[in-house]
Write a protein that holds these residues in place. Structure first.
Motif, short mmCIF file in Angstrom:
data_model
loop_
_atom_site.label_atom_id
_atom_site.label_comp_id
_atom_site.label_asym_id
_atom_site.label_seq_id
_atom_site.Cartn_x
_atom_site.Cartn_y
_atom_site.Cartn_z
N GLU A 9 0.83 -1.19 0.00
CA GLU A 9 0.00 0.00 0.00
C GLU A 9 0.88 1.26 0.00
OE1 GLU A 9 -0.64 -2.58 2.20
OE2 GLU A 9 -2.36 -3.33 1.05
N GLU A 10 1.95 1.25 0.79
CA GLU A 10 2.88 2.40 0.81
C GLU A 10 3.51 2.61 -0.55
OE1 GLU A 10 5.85 1.76 3.81
OE2 GLU A 10 4.41 1.80 5.46
N LEU A 11 3.94 1.52 -1.15
CA LEU A 11 4.53 1.59 -2.48
C LEU A 11 3.52 2.10 -3.49
CD1 LEU A 11 6.87 0.99 -4.42
CD2 LEU A 11 6.01 -1.35 -4.58
N ASP A 12 2.30 1.59 -3.42
CA ASP A 12 1.25 2.00 -4.34
C ASP A 12 0.93 3.49 -4.18
OD1 ASP A 12 -0.63 1.36 -6.38
OD2 ASP A 12 -2.24 1.39 -4.86
N GLN A 13 0.89 3.98 -2.94
CA GLN A 13 0.62 5.40 -2.71
C GLN A 13 1.72 6.27 -3.31
OE1 GLN A 13 0.12 5.88 1.51
NE2 GLN A 13 -2.07 5.46 1.42
N ALA A 18 3.60 9.96 -7.55
CA ALA A 18 4.53 10.27 -8.64
C ALA A 18 3.77 10.45 -9.95
CB ALA A 18 5.58 9.16 -8.77
N TYR A 19 2.78 9.60 -10.18
CA TYR A 19 1.97 9.72 -11.40
C TYR A 19 1.22 11.05 -11.42
CZ TYR A 19 -1.74 9.02 -14.76
OH TYR A 19 -2.62 9.18 -15.80
N LEU A 20 0.61 11.42 -10.29
CA LEU A 20 -0.14 12.68 -10.23
C LEU A 20 0.79 13.87 -10.39
CD1 LEU A 20 -2.69 11.87 -7.39
CD2 LEU A 20 -3.16 12.12 -9.83
N ARG A 21 1.99 13.81 -9.82
CA ARG A 21 2.96 14.90 -10.01
C ARG A 21 3.33 15.04 -11.49
NH1 ARG A 21 6.06 12.78 -5.23
NH2 ARG A 21 5.18 13.90 -3.47
N SER A 22 3.51 13.92 -12.16
CA SER A 22 3.86 13.99 -13.58
C SER A 22 2.70 14.55 -14.40
CB SER A 22 4.29 12.62 -14.11
OG SER A 22 3.19 11.75 -14.22
N GLU A 23 1.47 14.21 -14.03
CA GLU A 23 0.30 14.76 -14.72
C GLU A 23 0.19 16.27 -14.49
OE1 GLU A 23 -1.92 13.21 -16.90
OE2 GLU A 23 -0.33 11.72 -16.78
N ILE A 24 0.45 16.71 -13.26
CA ILE A 24 0.43 18.14 -12.96
C ILE A 24 1.51 18.85 -13.77
CG2 ILE A 24 0.93 19.85 -11.16
CD1 ILE A 24 -0.46 17.89 -9.18
N ASP A 25 2.71 18.28 -13.83
CA ASP A 25 3.79 18.88 -14.61
C ASP A 25 3.42 18.98 -16.09
OD1 ASP A 25 5.32 19.19 -12.33
OD2 ASP A 25 6.52 17.38 -12.68
N LYS A 26 2.77 17.95 -16.61
CA LYS A 26 2.34 17.99 -18.02
C LYS A 26 1.34 19.11 -18.25
CE LYS A 26 2.81 13.04 -18.92
NZ LYS A 26 2.06 11.79 -19.14
#
Length: 81
Positions: A9-13, A18-26
């Protein structure tokens, strides 16, 4: 130092973050690109060029007497030697 995960769960979070940060950066990159496109319209470019030319003309008018004075002083010094 690498983070050690005790549960999936920690790894998944962290992966989701990281995915959301990359989407925000895009999205921020897209926004910046659109702002750049808006600022590069022909009218704005022409205004900037004309403004630069006008500024250059003013600077030339201001600096010409100063340059003439400096050149005159240099010539006087060389004539003395």
């Amino acid at each position: 130092m690498k983070k050690k995960y005790t549960t999936f769960e920690e790894l998944d979070q962290d992966i989701k973050r990281a995915y959301l940060r990359s989407e925000i950066d895009k999205e921020e990159l897209k926004l910046s690109l659109n702002e750049a496109k808006d600022s590069l319209t022909p009218g704005k470019i022409a205004t900037a060029v004309l403004g630069g030319v006008a500024t250059s003309a003013v600077l030339i008018k201001l600096l010409t007497p100063l340059a003439s004075f400096a050149i005159g002083r240099l010539l006087q010094k060389y004539k003395e030697y």
